[in-house]
Design a protein around this motif. Structure first.
Motif, PDB file in Angstrom:
ATOM      1  N   ARG A 146      39.399  46.195  42.587  1.00 28.07           N
ATOM      2  CA  ARG A 146      39.209  44.738  42.506  1.00 28.07           C
ATOM      3  C   ARG A 146      38.000  44.283  43.311  1.00 28.07           C
ATOM      4  N   TYR A 147      37.938  44.680  44.569  1.00 29.81           N
ATOM      5  CA  TYR A 147      36.938  44.100  45.460  1.00 29.81           C
ATOM      6  C   TYR A 147      35.641  44.892  45.572  1.00 29.81           C
ATOM      7  N   GLY A 176      38.930  42.569  37.167  1.00 30.42           N
ATOM      8  CA  GLY A 176      39.639  41.301  37.223  1.00 30.42           C
ATOM      9  C   GLY A 176      41.038  41.375  36.669  1.00 30.42           C
ATOM     10  N   LYS A 177      41.573  40.216  36.322  1.00 31.64           N
ATOM     11  CA  LYS A 177      42.959  40.096  35.872  1.00 31.64           C
ATOM     12  C   LYS A 177      43.242  40.880  34.598  1.00 31.64           C
ATOM     13  N   GLY A 229      34.867  45.120  41.097  1.00 31.40           N
ATOM     14  CA  GLY A 229      34.896  43.841  40.406  1.00 31.40           C
ATOM     15  C   GLY A 229      35.863  43.738  39.236  1.00 31.40           C
TER      16      GLY A 229
END
Length: 126
Positions: free
Chosen positions: A60-61, A66-67, A64
């Motif tokens: 995620r971080y 996402g949902k 990148g």
């Protein structure tokens, strides 16, 4: 090992009879094995949870995701874990494939990345 009054009385009876002593030793040994097995499984489950969260967090971080893509990739990762476990994927084949793509196993799994079991075992014993 702390003994209760009941256990002390049992021990007095057991030590008088070798068969009872053997049975008692076997029961204690079996209970110890069962306890160790349960603690080991619990520790492995905890580390798998931590690893799964760390992978998702990193994807995620750092990457990148996402949902939409993060749940998809996590499902693929856990599917691969199940495939390793069930024998559909060979770890050696994956290591060779990664090496062919420029990723060395030693750079992924090294002493810095390994779990330090001794510290956890000492903690659990105390």
């Amino acid at each position: 090992m702390e003994l209760t009054k009941r256990t002390e009385k049992q021990l007095n009876k057991v030590f008088d009879d070798p068969k009872k002593l053997r049975k008692w030793i076997d029961r204690v040994y079996h209970d110890m094995l069962l306890n160790c097995e349960q603690k080991t499984k619990k520790m492995i489950d905890e580390y798998l949870d931590i690893y799964g969260i760390a992978v998702a967090y990193t994807l995620r971080y750092v990457c990148g995701f996402g949902k939409k893509r993060l749940p998809e990739i996590m499902n693929r990762i856990w599917n691969n874990v199940d495939s390793f476990k069930d024998g559909y994927i060979s770890i050696d084949d994956c290591i060779k494939d990664l090496k062919n793509n420029g990723i060395e196993f030693e750079t992924i799994v090294n002493d810095q990345n390994r779990v330090h079991w001794e510290e956890d075992i000492k903690h659990d014993i105390e």
